[in-house]
Enzyme design. Structure first.
Site, PDB file in Angstrom:
ATOM      1  N   GLY A  16       0.813  -1.211   0.000  1.00 21.12           N
ATOM      2  CA  GLY A  16       0.000   0.000   0.000  1.00 21.12           C
ATOM      3  C   GLY A  16       0.850   1.266   0.000  1.00 21.12           C
ATOM      4  N   LEU A  17       0.160   2.387   0.004  1.00 28.25           N
ATOM      5  CA  LEU A  17       0.807   3.707   0.022  1.00 28.25           C
ATOM      6  C   LEU A  17       1.787   3.838   1.183  1.00 28.25           C
ATOM      7  CD1 LEU A  17       0.762   6.809  -0.786  1.00 28.25           C
ATOM      8  CD2 LEU A  17      -1.202   7.018   0.734  1.00 28.25           C
ATOM      9  N   VAL A  18       1.335   3.497   2.381  1.00 25.77           N
ATOM     10  CA  VAL A  18       2.156   3.686   3.579  1.00 25.77           C
ATOM     11  C   VAL A  18       3.203   2.576   3.720  1.00 25.77           C
ATOM     12  CG1 VAL A  18       2.099   3.770   6.101  1.00 25.77           C
ATOM     13  CG2 VAL A  18       0.343   4.941   4.775  1.00 25.77           C
ATOM     14  N   SER A 115      -4.981   7.497  12.216  1.00 30.53           N
ATOM     15  CA  SER A 115      -5.364   8.516  11.234  1.00 30.53           C
ATOM     16  C   SER A 115      -5.819   9.764  11.978  1.00 30.53           C
ATOM     17  CB  SER A 115      -6.520   7.980  10.399  1.00 30.53           C
ATOM     18  OG  SER A 115      -7.167   9.029   9.725  1.00 30.53           O
ATOM     19  N   SER A 116      -5.690  10.926  11.323  1.00 28.78           N
ATOM     20  CA  SER A 116      -6.134  12.159  11.970  1.00 28.78           C
ATOM     21  C   SER A 116      -7.652  12.197  12.142  1.00 28.78           C
ATOM     22  CB  SER A 116      -5.666  13.375  11.164  1.00 28.78           C
ATOM     23  OG  SER A 116      -6.166  13.316   9.847  1.00 28.78           O
ATOM     24  N   CYS A 117      -8.381  11.286  11.484  1.00 25.81           N
ATOM     25  CA  CYS A 117      -9.840  11.319  11.638  1.00 25.81           C
ATOM     26  C   CYS A 117     -10.299  10.730  12.973  1.00 25.81           C
ATOM     27  CB  CYS A 117     -10.535  10.634  10.473  1.00 25.81           C
ATOM     28  SG  CYS A 117     -10.331   8.867  10.463  1.00 25.81           S
ATOM     29  N   TYR A 144     -14.469   4.027  10.573  1.00 26.42           N
ATOM     30  CA  TYR A 144     -13.014   3.895  10.450  1.00 26.42           C
ATOM     31  C   TYR A 144     -12.324   4.459  11.696  1.00 26.42           C
ATOM     32  CZ  TYR A 144      -8.376   4.624   8.315  1.00 26.42           C
ATOM     33  OH  TYR A 144      -7.036   4.618   8.018  1.00 26.42           O
ATOM     34  N   LYS A 148      -9.854   2.637  14.467  1.00 27.82           N
ATOM     35  CA  LYS A 148      -8.498   3.122  14.762  1.00 27.82           C
ATOM     36  C   LYS A 148      -8.347   3.468  16.253  1.00 27.82           C
ATOM     37  CE  LYS A 148      -6.440   2.808  10.767  1.00 27.82           C
ATOM     38  NZ  LYS A 148      -5.279   1.918  10.612  1.00 27.82           N
ATOM     39  N   PRO A 171      -1.103   9.748  11.410  1.00 26.45           N
ATOM     40  CA  PRO A 171      -0.754  10.562  10.246  1.00 26.45           C
ATOM     41  C   PRO A 171      -1.929  11.408   9.750  1.00 26.45           C
ATOM     42  CG  PRO A 171      -0.476   8.199   9.812  1.00 26.45           C
ATOM     43  CD  PRO A 171      -1.250   8.342  11.072  1.00 26.45           C
ATOM     44  N   THR A 172      -1.586  12.537   9.163  1.00 28.19           N
ATOM     45  CA  THR A 172      -2.578  13.362   8.483  1.00 28.19           C
ATOM     46  C   THR A 172      -2.905  12.723   7.128  1.00 28.19           C
ATOM     47  OG1 THR A 172      -3.057  15.618   7.840  1.00 28.19           O
ATOM     48  CG2 THR A 172      -0.843  14.825   7.351  1.00 28.19           C
ATOM     49  N   ASN A 173      -3.614  13.435   6.224  1.00 27.61           N
ATOM     50  CA  ASN A 173      -3.930  12.879   4.894  1.00 27.61           C
ATOM     51  C   ASN A 173      -2.629  12.645   4.122  1.00 27.61           C
ATOM     52  OD1 ASN A 173      -6.419  13.889   5.893  1.00 27.61           O
ATOM     53  ND2 ASN A 173      -7.217  14.056   3.829  1.00 27.61           N
ATOM     54  N   HIS A 187      -8.942   8.908  -1.970  1.00 28.86           N
ATOM     55  CA  HIS A 187      -8.872  10.186  -1.265  1.00 28.86           C
ATOM     56  C   HIS A 187      -8.821  11.326  -2.285  1.00 28.86           C
ATOM     57  CE1 HIS A 187      -7.343   7.524   2.012  1.00 28.86           C
ATOM     58  NE2 HIS A 187      -8.180   8.277   2.688  1.00 28.86           N
ATOM     59  N   ARG A 217      -7.447  20.824   4.406  1.00 29.15           N
ATOM     60  CA  ARG A 217      -6.762  19.543   4.653  1.00 29.15           C
ATOM     61  C   ARG A 217      -5.253  19.749   4.614  1.00 29.15           C
ATOM     62  NH1 ARG A 217     -11.177  18.481   5.816  1.00 29.15           N
ATOM     63  NH2 ARG A 217     -12.505  16.727   5.184  1.00 29.15           N
TER      64      ARG A 217
HETATM   65  O1  GFB Z   1      -9.659  12.884   0.967  1.00 28.28           O
HETATM   66  P1  GFB Z   1     -11.116  12.793   1.230  1.00 28.28           P
HETATM   67  O2  GFB Z   1     -11.870  11.770   0.445  1.00 28.28           O
HETATM   68  O3  GFB Z   1     -11.419  12.472   2.727  1.00 28.28           O
HETATM   69  O4  GFB Z   1     -11.803  14.201   0.915  1.00 28.28           O
HETATM   70  P2  GFB Z   1     -11.391  13.238   4.139  1.00 28.28           P
HETATM   71  C1  GFB Z   1     -11.317  15.412   1.358  1.00 28.28           C
HETATM   72  C2  GFB Z   1     -12.190  16.555   0.874  1.00 28.28           C
HETATM   73  O5  GFB Z   1     -12.074  16.667  -0.555  1.00 28.28           O
HETATM   74  C3  GFB Z   1     -13.679  16.443   1.165  1.00 28.28           C
HETATM   75  C4  GFB Z   1     -13.352  16.825  -1.132  1.00 28.28           C
HETATM   76  O6  GFB Z   1     -14.161  17.713   1.551  1.00 28.28           O
HETATM   77  C5  GFB Z   1     -14.271  16.046  -0.187  1.00 28.28           C
HETATM   78  O7  GFB Z   1     -15.612  16.431  -0.344  1.00 28.28           O
HETATM   79  N1  GFB Z   1     -13.346  16.350  -2.536  1.00 28.28           N
HETATM   80  C6  GFB Z   1     -13.576  17.119  -3.631  1.00 28.28           C
HETATM   81  C7  GFB Z   1     -13.135  15.085  -2.965  1.00 28.28           C
HETATM   82  N2  GFB Z   1     -13.564  16.378  -4.748  1.00 28.28           N
HETATM   83  C8  GFB Z   1     -13.276  15.116  -4.365  1.00 28.28           C
HETATM   84  C9  GFB Z   1     -13.102  13.898  -5.090  1.00 28.28           C
HETATM   85  O8  GFB Z   1     -13.214  13.840  -6.319  1.00 28.28           O
HETATM   86  N3  GFB Z   1     -12.794  12.785  -4.353  1.00 28.28           N
HETATM   87  C10 GFB Z   1     -12.654  12.827  -2.997  1.00 28.28           C
HETATM   88  N4  GFB Z   1     -12.320  11.712  -2.351  1.00 28.28           N
HETATM   89  N5  GFB Z   1     -12.834  13.962  -2.287  1.00 28.28           N
HETATM   90  C11 GFB Z   1     -10.857  10.842   4.890  1.00 28.28           C
HETATM   91  C12 GFB Z   1     -11.546   9.828   5.762  1.00 28.28           C
HETATM   92  O9  GFB Z   1     -11.546  12.005   5.089  1.00 28.28           O
HETATM   93  O10 GFB Z   1      -9.526  11.095   5.279  1.00 28.28           O
HETATM   94  C13 GFB Z   1     -10.721   8.658   6.031  1.00 28.28           C
HETATM   95  O11 GFB Z   1     -12.782   9.492   5.182  1.00 28.28           O
HETATM   96  C14 GFB Z   1      -9.283   9.002   6.353  1.00 28.28           C
HETATM   97  O12 GFB Z   1     -11.299   7.977   7.096  1.00 28.28           O
HETATM   98  C15 GFB Z   1      -8.707  10.013   5.409  1.00 28.28           C
HETATM   99  O13 GFB Z   1      -9.185   9.482   7.664  1.00 28.28           O
HETATM  100  C16 GFB Z   1      -7.315  10.477   5.787  1.00 28.28           C
HETATM  101  O14 GFB Z   1     -10.110  13.944   4.384  1.00 28.28           O
HETATM  102  O15 GFB Z   1     -12.616  14.071   4.313  1.00 28.28           O
END
Ligand code: GFB
Length: 325
Positions: A16-18, A115-117, A144, A148, A171-173, A187, A217
């Site tokens: 995986g990524l990590v 995860s930061s979530c 999730y 965690k 970790p953060t994103n 993501h 983010r």
């Molecule tokens: O990275 P992401 O999917 O997850 O989305 P989280 C971050 C932000 O990007 C949200 C916006 O506000 C989404 O609405 N976004 C805009 C998009 N366009 C897109 C797109 O095309 N795809 C996606 N995926 N997002 C995750 C958690 O939260 O973060 C996990 O669900 C984990 O559990 C991860 O912790 C690190 O940052 O919101």
């Protein structure tokens, strides 16, 4: 009980990524500093980490001294929202099997990656480690996050009850090589790279992104994260969780502009506000890890450019859209 192999390290989730970044970091360290590490990995076909008995057999046989638990069911906001059962159950199974087996065979040190979530949706920013369990979670990734948090608590319990050297990092994103670029399940950063690439390749006039673009983010390159994990394995041994991030964040709108520029898409961005925004902000306080001497080295723009190169090489046979070539 057979003794563990003192330099053997099991990286769970090495494809995986990590996990792949951690293997690269350990290999670099082995080459540069002459560390005698023997890195042990297993593919999903070789070992189903959700199968507690199989995991126990593996630990009994291999006897690693160190474990990095980077295997997890992960995904973006939509995958988390749509599949809470898998995010809760698979993560509990994987981490329970590995942490329990690690203790049973006397692993010297285990690093659990969270995860930061795990922090409350409205935690004060930047988020300090002490914010854990001080408020309600973000609903889109509650399953999730609960899994965690259970992993963190299990590591702390083994430490308190048995003196195990099990530590947890948050970790953060993250982004980088071996990321998931699936348009629905990934993501935001890989999704944006893929969406802008397709739009450029197909000559589309616009790209639709989710939410309002207002959430903030923080993004850390997986290679920086992996170096931080190596530092933690060498220097950190405490009950408290430790945040891993850059200490800087951007809005999703700002991120989209950077990705659009790097990919070379000149059309319009449309925001589909029927899709969720998720947590408004989750910027980590990283003073604890900075005090250990670790600093991130890969800036966001350079990191995204290299992630796009990786995407081109691994997903579209190295082909850039015609106009970019
Ligand atoms: O990275 P992401 O999917 O997850 O989305 P989280 C971050 C932000 O990007 C949200 C916006 O506000 C989404 O609405 N976004 C805009 C998009 N366009 C897109 C797109 O095309 N795809 C996606 N995926 N997002 C995750 C958690 O939260 O973060 C996990 O669900 C984990 O559990 C991860 O912790 C690190 O940052 O919101």
């Amino acid at each position: 009980m057979n003794a563990s192999h003192p330099s053997r390290i099991f990286v769970a989730g090495h494809r995986g990524l990590v996990g792949s970044a951690i293997v690269r970091a350990l290999e670099r360290r082995r080459a540069d500093a002459g560390e005698p590490w023997e890195i042990v990995t297993r593919t999903r076909a070789e070992l189903d980490l959700r199968d507690a008995a199989a995991v126990r057999n593996f630990f009994e046989k291999e006897r690693p001294a160190f474990v990095v638990l980077a295997a997890a069911k992960v995904g973006g906001i939509k995958a988390n929202h749509d599949f809470p059962v898998e995010f809760l159950l698979e993560n509990l199974k994987i981490q329970n099997a590995i942490i329990e087996s690690a203790h049973a065979v006397g692993v010297s040190k285990l690093l659990f990656l969270g995860s930061s979530c795990i922090y409350p949706k409205l935690a004060p920013q930047p988020i300090r480690e002490k914010s854990l369990l001080t408020g309600l979670l973000e609903p889109t990734n509650e399953a999730y996050a609960i899994a965690k948090i259970a992993g963190i608590k299990l590591c702390q319990a083994y430490r308190r009850q048995y003196g195990a050297h099990f530590i947890s990092a948050m970790p953060t994103n993250l982004y980088g090589p071996n990321d998931n670029f699936d348009l629905q399940g990934s993501h935001v950063l890989p999704a944006l790279i893929h969406k802008f690439h397709l739009a450029r390749a197909k000559g589309q006039g616009s790209v639709t992104l989710w939410g309002t673009g207002a959430p903030r983010r923080e993004f850390l390159h997986a290679d920086d994260l992996a170096e931080a994990c190596r530092v933690l394995l060498e220097k950190y041994d405490a009950d408290e969780i430790i945040n891993l991030g850059t200490g800087e964040d951007v809005t999703i709108k700002e991120l989209a502009e950077i990705v659009r520029e790097i990919v070379g898409f000149t059309g319009e961005i449309v925001w589909d506000t029927s899709q969720p925004d998720g947590t408004p902000r989750k910027l980590l306080d990283v003073s604890r890890v900075r005090a250990l001497g670790w600093v991130p080295r890969i800036g966001l723009r350079a990191g995204i450019a290299s992630a796009y190169e990786w995407f081109l090489a691994h997903h579209v046979g190295g082909r850039r859209p015609a106009a970019v070539a």
